[in-house]
Enzyme design. Structure first.
Site, PDB file in Angstrom:
ATOM      1  N   GLY A   1       0.867  -1.176   0.000  1.00  0.00           N
ATOM      2  CA  GLY A   1       0.000   0.000   0.000  1.00  0.00           C
ATOM      3  C   GLY A   1       0.902   1.224   0.000  1.00  0.00           C
ATOM      4  O   GLY A   1       1.515   1.544   1.019  1.00  0.00           O
TER       5      GLY A   1
ATOM      6  N   ASP B   1       1.931  -1.633  -4.618  1.00  0.00           N
ATOM      7  CA  ASP B   1       0.553  -1.125  -4.692  1.00  0.00           C
ATOM      8  C   ASP B   1      -0.094  -1.695  -5.951  1.00  0.00           C
ATOM      9  O   ASP B   1       0.604  -2.104  -6.879  1.00  0.00           O
ATOM     10  CB  ASP B   1       0.548   0.405  -4.741  1.00  0.00           C
ATOM     11  CG  ASP B   1      -0.778   1.003  -4.279  1.00  0.00           C
ATOM     12  OD1 ASP B   1      -0.828   1.524  -3.152  1.00  0.00           O
ATOM     13  OD2 ASP B   1      -1.767   0.923  -5.042  1.00  0.00           O
TER      14      ASP B   1
ATOM     15  N   HIS C   1      -8.506  -0.797  18.684  1.00  0.00           N
ATOM     16  CA  HIS C   1      -8.290   0.498  18.042  1.00  0.00           C
ATOM     17  C   HIS C   1      -9.621   0.961  17.462  1.00  0.00           C
ATOM     18  O   HIS C   1      -9.864   0.906  16.279  1.00  0.00           O
ATOM     19  CB  HIS C   1      -7.247   0.318  16.928  1.00  0.00           C
ATOM     20  CG  HIS C   1      -6.872   1.590  16.236  1.00  0.00           C
ATOM     21  ND1 HIS C   1      -6.461   2.717  16.897  1.00  0.00           N
ATOM     22  CD2 HIS C   1      -6.817   1.899  14.917  1.00  0.00           C
ATOM     23  CE1 HIS C   1      -6.170   3.665  16.010  1.00  0.00           C
ATOM     24  NE2 HIS C   1      -6.384   3.190  14.804  1.00  0.00           N
TER      25      HIS C   1
HETATM   26  N1  APR Z   1      -2.728  -4.552  -2.871  1.00  0.00           N
HETATM   27  C1  APR Z   1      -1.869  -3.519  -2.752  1.00  0.00           C
HETATM   28  N2  APR Z   1      -2.278  -2.257  -2.524  1.00  0.00           N
HETATM   29  C2  APR Z   1      -3.594  -2.026  -2.423  1.00  0.00           C
HETATM   30  C3  APR Z   1      -4.552  -3.067  -2.532  1.00  0.00           C
HETATM   31  C4  APR Z   1      -4.061  -4.382  -2.776  1.00  0.00           C
HETATM   32  N3  APR Z   1      -4.880  -5.417  -2.892  1.00  0.00           N
HETATM   33  N4  APR Z   1      -5.782  -2.526  -2.395  1.00  0.00           N
HETATM   34  C5  APR Z   1      -5.602  -1.201  -2.172  1.00  0.00           C
HETATM   35  N5  APR Z   1      -4.287  -0.904  -2.206  1.00  0.00           N
HETATM   36  C6  APR Z   1      -3.649   0.413  -2.049  1.00  0.00           C
HETATM   37  C7  APR Z   1      -4.397   1.546  -2.712  1.00  0.00           C
HETATM   38  O1  APR Z   1      -4.186   1.554  -4.129  1.00  0.00           O
HETATM   39  C8  APR Z   1      -3.807   2.775  -2.011  1.00  0.00           C
HETATM   40  O2  APR Z   1      -2.724   3.323  -2.745  1.00  0.00           O
HETATM   41  O3  APR Z   1      -3.575   0.800  -0.681  1.00  0.00           O
HETATM   42  C9  APR Z   1      -3.330   2.205  -0.663  1.00  0.00           C
HETATM   43  C10 APR Z   1      -4.028   2.820   0.527  1.00  0.00           C
HETATM   44  O4  APR Z   1      -3.643   4.140   0.586  1.00  0.00           O
HETATM   45  P1  APR Z   1      -4.653   5.333   0.922  1.00  0.00           P
HETATM   46  O5  APR Z   1      -5.926   5.172   0.173  1.00  0.00           O
HETATM   47  O6  APR Z   1      -3.888   6.612   0.795  1.00  0.00           O
HETATM   48  O7  APR Z   1      -5.025   5.053   2.463  1.00  0.00           O
HETATM   49  P2  APR Z   1      -4.119   5.386   3.744  1.00  0.00           P
HETATM   50  O8  APR Z   1      -4.522   6.707   4.291  1.00  0.00           O
HETATM   51  O9  APR Z   1      -2.695   5.146   3.425  1.00  0.00           O
HETATM   52  O10 APR Z   1      -4.665   4.278   4.776  1.00  0.00           O
HETATM   53  C11 APR Z   1      -4.370   2.916   4.585  1.00  0.00           C
HETATM   54  O11 APR Z   1      -4.334   2.457   6.929  1.00  0.00           O
HETATM   55  O12 APR Z   1      -4.854   3.810   8.719  1.00  0.00           O
HETATM   56  C12 APR Z   1      -5.298   2.787   7.884  1.00  0.00           C
HETATM   57  O13 APR Z   1      -7.710   3.076   7.835  1.00  0.00           O
HETATM   58  C13 APR Z   1      -6.527   3.210   7.104  1.00  0.00           C
HETATM   59  O14 APR Z   1      -7.076   1.043   6.237  1.00  0.00           O
HETATM   60  C14 APR Z   1      -6.466   2.278   5.919  1.00  0.00           C
HETATM   61  C15 APR Z   1      -4.956   2.089   5.723  1.00  0.00           C
END
Ligand code: APR
Length: 308
Positions: free
Chosen positions: A9, A33, A175
């Site tokens: 991610g 990602d 949490h």
């Molecule tokens: N494999 C890899 N990456 C993925 C997948 C997957 N199957 N599904 C989603 N992603 C990526 C998205 O493309 C995105 O870039 O995960 C990333 C999540 O980033 P953001 O949307 O910016 O979210 P973020 O604020 O980083 O939060 C991520 O952490 O704090 C927790 O609640 C929050 O669950 C959330 C996580």
């Protein structure tokens, strides 16, 4: 040879954590990602900051998992963040599918890694990663307590006009809305805040800590907090990579500690090179224990909705 941390991610939390890891020269970082170009672009951008900031650690971005092979630590941030009006629990099914798939991929390629789960709802996602990976509980941790405690520490520092460095706070439990901030164990230079602040101020700090995540979500409107979550991840990563034996509040799979079994819950944990070294059991009043019981029940209910 430098150590390797993979971050799944490359969104707000993942990329911010990557930046802090290289700035502290802790390890090389691989970001993965599903969005094409995103992890590659952020990795290149951060590599190009290296000459200015003076780090030689290298970052790589990928849409696959081969580059994550033999990671020392894998941080799972993939998934959806909250939007205003959503609780962390609303993310359950979507993030479950994502965390399950990601865990299968990383566990196979890095069978000795420590997994740090960040995706929400945190405790249920950590449970998912533990069961899917088949790793021992020592190597599957959830990041929540460091963040919740950091928020509480900031509020304490503000209320007393002291440096954040003089503050210490303990937040236990899940949490979520039922988390259990512990004022008796929260101190300023070793003095419990119960001797420094009025009950009304402490109650307000406790409530603001519980609502810490949603306060940021409501301000940002698109997405949730990431700077403090990223800092909190890196504190755990550092404790592991540098084998520091630090005691940090983390979501840990309990085997009877605090009277719970087969459940992730935030508790003070000693972290070192092997991951979890020891769950620290502190004495709780009847009231504190019943708050923790409520929090444990909420986590258990969420986990019961999952097919793990
Ligand atoms: N494999 C890899 N990456 C993925 C997948 C997957 N199957 N599904 C989603 N992603 C990526 C998205 O493309 C995105 O870039 O995960 C990333 C999540 O980033 P953001 O949307 O910016 O979210 P973020 O604020 O980083 O939060 C991520 O952490 O704090 C927790 O609640 C929050 O669950 C959330 C996580």
């Amino acid at each position: 040879m430098r150590r390797k941390v993979s971050i799944i991610g490359a969104g707000n939390v993942g990329a911010s954590a990557a930046e802090r890891i290289v700035l502290r020269r802790l390890a090389d970082v691989v970001m993965v990602d599903i969005i094409e170009g995103l992890p590659q672009g952020k990795a290149l951008d951060l590599n190009e900051a290296g000459p200015v900031d003076g780090y030689d650690a290298r970052l790589a971005g990928s849409n696959g998992y081969e580059e994550t092979r033999d990671s020392d630590v894998v941080v799972i941030t993939s998934g959806l963040p909250r939007k205003p009006g959503m609780s962390r629990d609303d993310l359950l099914q979507k993030n479950f599918e994502i965390v399950k798939g990601v865990t299968e991929e990383v566990a196979r390629r890095s069978p000795r890694a420590v997994l740090i789960v960040v995706s929400n709802p945190l405790d249920a996602m950590a449970h998912t990663a533990l069961k899917v990976s088949g790793f021992p509980r020592e190597r599957v941790l959830g990041m929540a307590g460091v963040l919740d405690s950091a928020r509480m520490r900031f509020f304490i520092a503000e209320a007393l006009g002291v440096s954040v460095e003089n503050t210490h706070a303990f937040v236990l439990g899940g949490h979520g809305d039922t988390m259990v901030p512990l004022p008796r164990y929260s101190t300023v230079s070793g003095i419990p805040i119960t001797e420094l602040l009025t009950k009304e101020t402490i109650d307000a700090i406790v409530q603001r800590t519980r609502d810490g995540g949603i306060e940021v979500v409501n301000l940002l409107k698109a997405g949730s907090a990431y700077y403090a979550p990223a800092s909190s991840i890196v504190q755990m990563v550092e404790a592991i990579l540098l084998d520091r034996h630090r005691i940090l509040p983390c979501a840990v799979y309990l085997n009877g500690e605090y009277g719970y079994r087969d459940l992730f819950l935030g508790v003070p944990a000693r972290l070192g090179a092997r991951g979890l070294e020891k769950v620290i059991e502190i004495k709780l009043t009847v009231e504190e224990k019943s708050s923790l019981d409520r929090s444990a029940a909420a986590v258990r209910e969420l986990v019961s909705k999952l097919q793990v």
